[in-house]
Enzyme design. Sequence first.
Site, short mmCIF file in Angstrom:
data_model
loop_
_atom_site.label_atom_id
_atom_site.label_comp_id
_atom_site.label_asym_id
_atom_site.label_seq_id
_atom_site.Cartn_x
_atom_site.Cartn_y
_atom_site.Cartn_z
N ASN A 42 0.89 -1.38 -0.03
CA ASN A 42 0.17 -0.06 -0.04
C ASN A 42 1.02 1.22 0.27
OD1 ASN A 42 1.05 -1.01 2.81
ND2 ASN A 42 -1.13 0.82 3.65
N GLU A 44 0.31 5.43 0.40
CA GLU A 44 -0.79 6.27 1.03
C GLU A 44 -0.15 7.56 0.40
OE1 GLU A 44 -2.41 4.04 4.98
OE2 GLU A 44 -1.07 6.04 5.44
N CYS A 53 -3.83 0.57 -2.98
CA CYS A 53 -3.89 -0.38 -1.71
C CYS A 53 -2.98 -1.53 -2.84
CB CYS A 53 -5.73 -0.99 -1.64
SG CYS A 53 -6.37 -0.46 -1.00
N GLU A 55 -2.95 -4.35 -3.05
CA GLU A 55 -3.46 -5.62 -4.03
C GLU A 55 -3.50 -4.73 -5.79
OE1 GLU A 55 -6.01 -5.91 -0.49
OE2 GLU A 55 -5.10 -4.56 -1.52
N CYS A 86 -10.12 -4.55 -0.48
CA CYS A 86 -11.71 -3.82 -0.09
C CYS A 86 -12.00 -4.15 -1.24
CB CYS A 86 -10.47 -2.11 0.33
SG CYS A 86 -10.31 -1.76 -1.18
N CYS A 89 -10.15 -2.78 -4.73
CA CYS A 89 -9.72 -4.34 -5.00
C CYS A 89 -10.53 -4.87 -5.74
CB CYS A 89 -8.38 -4.29 -3.95
SG CYS A 89 -7.07 -3.27 -3.95
#
Length: 135
Positions: A42, A44, A53, A55, A86, A89
């Site tokens: 990830n 940010e 993210c 993934e 999430c 993703c």
Amino acid sequence: MDERKLLQLASDARNNSYSPYSKFRVGAALLTKSGKVFTGCNVENATYGATCCAERTAVYKAVSEGEKEFEAIAVRGDNDGFTFPCGICRQVIAEFSPSIKVILGDGNGNIKICSLDDLLPHAFYKEDLYNKGGS
């Protein structure tokens, strides 16, 4: 590839996470049908909306290298429990491999394996763009 090996690669990728805001690192390892593995973490951003993210990072890396068919994705977060992809993703993964195997690891060495269909039972596909008949 063995599920534990793929999870270890996801755990290793987690170490590269840039997560100064959530302090929650996530790593992913994506196995392609050709046998290649792409990892992601990830990343940010202060605006939050620009965050990516683990993934999706792995998927985008694979696609940018010409790989679009995936066998499995392993995900490992910083918590003791399982970290599930999430919704965004899940939808991105479904674009390329709706039948992918999702491998999750927890902090105690336990493994949970799901199908993407289990996690996203009514994904939106390109065919849905042309469905004029409604639901």
